[in-house]
Design a protein around this motif. Structure first.
Motif, PDB file in Angstrom:
ATOM      1  N   LEU A 156       0.580  -0.967  -0.110  1.00 51.69           N
ATOM      2  CA  LEU A 156       0.160  -0.379   0.062  1.00 51.69           C
ATOM      3  C   LEU A 156       0.709   1.552   0.091  1.00 51.69           C
ATOM      4  N   GLY A 157       0.251   2.610  -0.091  1.00 54.47           N
ATOM      5  CA  GLY A 157       0.713   3.737  -0.167  1.00 54.47           C
ATOM      6  C   GLY A 157       0.703   4.535  -1.359  1.00 54.47           C
ATOM      7  N   PRO A 158       1.169   6.069  -1.435  1.00 54.23           N
ATOM      8  CA  PRO A 158       1.459   6.295  -2.462  1.00 54.23           C
ATOM      9  C   PRO A 158       1.223   5.140  -3.896  1.00 54.23           C
ATOM     10  N   TYR A 159       1.083   6.124  -4.873  1.00 54.59           N
ATOM     11  CA  TYR A 159       1.846   5.459  -6.184  1.00 54.59           C
ATOM     12  C   TYR A 159       0.375   4.051  -6.573  1.00 54.59           C
ATOM     13  N   GLU A 160       0.485   3.305  -5.491  1.00 58.75           N
ATOM     14  CA  GLU A 160      -1.149   2.882  -5.603  1.00 58.75           C
ATOM     15  C   GLU A 160      -1.418   2.655  -7.086  1.00 58.75           C
ATOM     16  N   ASN A 161      -1.251   1.625  -8.090  1.00 60.02           N
ATOM     17  CA  ASN A 161      -2.352   1.570  -9.231  1.00 60.02           C
ATOM     18  C   ASN A 161      -2.770   0.086  -9.357  1.00 60.02           C
ATOM     19  N   ILE A 162      -3.398  -0.488  -8.145  1.00 58.64           N
ATOM     20  CA  ILE A 162      -3.967  -1.463  -7.922  1.00 58.64           C
ATOM     21  C   ILE A 162      -5.090  -1.326  -7.123  1.00 58.64           C
ATOM     22  N   GLY A 163      -5.490   0.272  -6.360  1.00 57.91           N
ATOM     23  CA  GLY A 163      -6.807   0.808  -6.095  1.00 57.91           C
ATOM     24  C   GLY A 163      -6.952   0.195  -5.230  1.00 57.91           C
ATOM     25  N   ARG A 164      -6.523  -0.220  -3.604  1.00 59.29           N
ATOM     26  CA  ARG A 164      -6.808  -0.868  -2.845  1.00 59.29           C
ATOM     27  C   ARG A 164      -6.896  -0.099  -1.613  1.00 59.29           C
ATOM     28  N   LEU A 165      -6.428   0.503  -1.430  1.00 60.70           N
ATOM     29  CA  LEU A 165      -5.757   2.194  -0.209  1.00 60.70           C
ATOM     30  C   LEU A 165      -6.949   2.927  -0.558  1.00 60.70           C
ATOM     31  N   PRO A 166      -7.088   3.248  -2.480  1.00 62.00           N
ATOM     32  CA  PRO A 166      -7.492   4.502  -3.366  1.00 62.00           C
ATOM     33  C   PRO A 166      -8.921   4.206  -3.183  1.00 62.00           C
ATOM     34  N   TRP A 167      -9.202   3.112  -2.656  1.00 68.66           N
ATOM     35  CA  TRP A 167     -10.825   2.982  -2.859  1.00 68.66           C
ATOM     36  C   TRP A 167     -10.973   2.675  -1.813  1.00 68.66           C
ATOM     37  N   TRP A 168     -11.025   2.837  -0.348  1.00 73.74           N
ATOM     38  CA  TRP A 168     -11.156   3.291   1.273  1.00 73.74           C
ATOM     39  C   TRP A 168     -11.208   4.577   1.267  1.00 73.74           C
ATOM     40  N   LEU A 169     -10.689   5.028   0.746  1.00 72.70           N
ATOM     41  CA  LEU A 169     -10.704   6.765   0.578  1.00 72.70           C
ATOM     42  C   LEU A 169     -11.586   7.319   0.094  1.00 72.70           C
ATOM     43  N   SER A 170     -11.777   7.099  -0.763  1.00 75.21           N
ATOM     44  CA  SER A 170     -12.676   7.254  -1.980  1.00 75.21           C
ATOM     45  C   SER A 170     -14.458   6.942  -1.184  1.00 75.21           C
ATOM     46  N   ARG A 171     -13.559   6.278  -1.003  1.00 76.13           N
ATOM     47  CA  ARG A 171     -15.417   5.383  -0.471  1.00 76.13           C
ATOM     48  C   ARG A 171     -16.086   6.631   0.902  1.00 76.13           C
ATOM     49  N   VAL A 172     -14.589   7.210   1.564  1.00 74.37           N
ATOM     50  CA  VAL A 172     -15.538   7.413   2.907  1.00 74.37           C
ATOM     51  C   VAL A 172     -15.797   9.217   2.442  1.00 74.37           C
ATOM     52  N   ALA A 173     -14.752   9.146   1.490  1.00 77.30           N
ATOM     53  CA  ALA A 173     -15.607  10.804   1.101  1.00 77.30           C
ATOM     54  C   ALA A 173     -16.301  10.835   0.968  1.00 77.30           C
ATOM     55  N   ARG A 174     -16.793  10.112  -0.003  1.00 84.68           N
ATOM     56  CA  ARG A 174     -18.041   9.965  -0.767  1.00 84.68           C
ATOM     57  C   ARG A 174     -18.678  10.173   0.861  1.00 84.68           C
ATOM     58  N   GLY A 175     -18.865   9.931   1.943  1.00 86.28           N
ATOM     59  CA  GLY A 175     -19.947   9.834   3.094  1.00 86.28           C
ATOM     60  C   GLY A 175     -20.831   8.756   3.034  1.00 86.28           C
ATOM     61  N   GLY A 176     -21.801   8.680   4.410  1.00 87.37           N
ATOM     62  CA  GLY A 176     -23.237   8.573   3.951  1.00 87.37           C
ATOM     63  C   GLY A 176     -22.300   7.183   5.877  1.00 87.37           C
ATOM     64  N   PRO A 177     -23.218   5.707   5.394  1.00 86.79           N
ATOM     65  CA  PRO A 177     -22.894   4.973   6.313  1.00 86.79           C
ATOM     66  C   PRO A 177     -22.039   3.694   5.561  1.00 86.79           C
ATOM     67  N   VAL A 178     -20.887   3.414   5.795  1.00 89.83           N
ATOM     68  CA  VAL A 178     -20.016   3.010   5.123  1.00 89.83           C
ATOM     69  C   VAL A 178     -19.658   1.473   6.014  1.00 89.83           C
ATOM     70  N   LEU A 179     -20.295   0.522   5.166  1.00 88.17           N
ATOM     71  CA  LEU A 179     -20.166  -1.307   5.081  1.00 88.17           C
ATOM     72  C   LEU A 179     -18.624  -1.603   6.169  1.00 88.17           C
ATOM     73  N   ALA A 180     -18.464  -1.412   7.339  1.00 85.93           N
ATOM     74  CA  ALA A 180     -16.953  -2.376   7.785  1.00 85.93           C
ATOM     75  C   ALA A 180     -17.179  -3.079   7.832  1.00 85.93           C
ATOM     76  N   PRO A 181     -15.950  -3.965   7.173  1.00 87.49           N
ATOM     77  CA  PRO A 181     -16.154  -5.536   7.814  1.00 87.49           C
ATOM     78  C   PRO A 181     -15.685  -5.815   8.682  1.00 87.49           C
ATOM     79  N   GLY A 182     -16.021  -6.669   9.594  1.00 83.03           N
ATOM     80  CA  GLY A 182     -15.176  -7.050  10.640  1.00 83.03           C
ATOM     81  C   GLY A 182     -14.617  -8.639  11.138  1.00 83.03           C
ATOM     82  N   PRO A 183     -13.777  -8.590  12.071  1.00 82.40           N
ATOM     83  CA  PRO A 183     -14.021  -7.962  13.461  1.00 82.40           C
ATOM     84  C   PRO A 183     -13.113  -6.909  13.162  1.00 82.40           C
ATOM     85  N   ARG A 184     -13.397  -5.754  13.494  1.00 81.79           N
ATOM     86  CA  ARG A 184     -13.105  -4.490  13.679  1.00 81.79           C
ATOM     87  C   ARG A 184     -11.511  -5.173  14.357  1.00 81.79           C
TER      88      ARG A 184
END
Length: 357
Positions: A156-184
């Motif tokens: 993970l980290g800057p320049y990631e071209n797979i999209g894993r961490l960027p997807w999570w960041l974009s998802r929480v930036a969209r807002g609303g209830p976010v499905l968070a898969p457990g266990p926490r």
């Protein structure tokens, strides 16, 4: 130090190149020219899979203390490059993968765990076998004592071209209830691409060889810490993590790892990919920055691109559709009302087969 970087313009290769330049190393980047090499390098253009490309590499001036290679395709491409360079370079560092270990893994396993079969002369077969073939190709040309095998886990980290961490960041930036898969509090393992780069350069400078698992130690981060950090830096004002039990997530037809990046439910695949020993690399100097730093720096980089991360065309896109997320939320509510759901099973082998980096 004189470094030859095979690649060097995207994700792992770019991180290694920038880290070497920051140390004042003399860096030559051999690449196809599709992206600009970092400023300060000497660029040599060529496609390593063709005779013309190998000729361009052979014609490049100079010798090198080390070569770093991130190739993940046909092992014969590693074989050809390594044979060409074995009299002109000291160490060959091949960025391999934890996927070379046989499935299923064993919780806490180290570099002695059995690996898959590989063929240094093969065309591309499958990710794990290709990476193992690349390891054999590098060692076949340089010898075991001059070959460093960097068996990276999830990167993970800057320049990631797979999209894993960027997807999570974009998802929480969209807002609303976010499905968070457990266990926490489930431990997750990954390696920040910059920590991988720094360790690799330290290792070649020190003359290390053989296999090393490059992954943060168990307990370094949790799923909760990762998603909390995402909300902290990128979350819309109404973003809310809705922690959901693993069986509810899988019963909703959601594919772990692919549709919910990084996450795996408890089981043998979780043990294989999120419970690997990195003690050998830690003894050799591996230092892992906090998960919050990885998340924050990735968000800063993502924003610098207008919020749209690059994507490797040879990797499937990751992420969960809003429709499936809503379905899982509905399932969770029904479950709390006493309605049962069957749990999807299976080894989820695609999580390994499509690669970690």
């Amino acid at each position: 130090m004189r470094l030859l970087m095979l690649g060097g313009t995207e994700f792992v290769g770019r991180a290694v190149t920038e880290a070497a330049l920051a140390r004042g190393w003399d860096v030559t980047v051999f690449h196809r020219g599709r992206h600009a090499a970092p400023e300060g390098t000497r660029a040599v253009h060529g496609d390593r899979t063709t005779a013309e490309g190998l000729a361009a590499l052979a014609a490049a001036d100079g010798d090198w203390d080390a070569v770093v290679d991130t190739w993940s395709g046909a092992p014969r491409a590693v074989r050809d490059a390594a044979r060409l360079l074995r009299e002109r370079a000291g160490t060959y560092a091949y960025v391999s993968s934890g996927s070379v270990y046989r499935y299923p893994g064993k919780a806490g396993s180290d570099e002695s765990f059995p690996v898959v079969d590989g063929d240094a002369d093969a065309d591309a077969v499958a990710y794990a076998e290709d990476k193992r073939g690349g390891e054999l190709a590098a060692a076949g040309a340089f010898g075991d004592g001059r070959t460093l095998l960097v068996r990276a886990g999830l990167i993970l980290g800057p320049y990631e071209n797979i999209g894993r961490l960027p997807w999570w960041l974009s998802r929480v930036a969209r807002g609303g209830p976010v499905l968070a898969p457990g266990p926490r509090d489930a431990s997750i393992q990954y390696i920040d691409v910059r920590d991988l780069a720094e360790w690799t350069l330290d290792a070649v400078a020190a003359g290390l060889y053989g296999p090393y698992n490059l992954i943060c130690p168990t307990g370094h981060a949790t799923m909760g810490a990762l998603l909390d950090a995402c909300v902290g830096v990128a979350g819309a004002p109404d973003a809310e993590l809705r922690w959901t039990a693993p069986d509810v997530v899988t019963a909703a037809g959601i594919e772990p790892w692919q549709e919910l990046p990084v996450w795996l439910p408890p089981g043998e695949l979780y043990d294989t990919m999120h419970d690997t020993s990195s003690a050998k690399a830690v003894r050799a100097g591996l230092r892992c920055r906090p998960v919050g730093a990885t998340v924050s720096d990735t968000w800063d980089w993502l924003r610098s691109l207008g919020g749209v991360a690059p994507h490797r065309p040879d990797r499937p896109r990751v992420g969960l559709s809003p429709e499936k997320e809503a379905k899982a939320s509905d399932a969770s509510r029904l479950l709390r009302r006493g309605v049962g759901f069957g749990v999807r099973t299976g080894r989820l082998a695609e999580a390994r087969g499509e690669g970690l980096e």
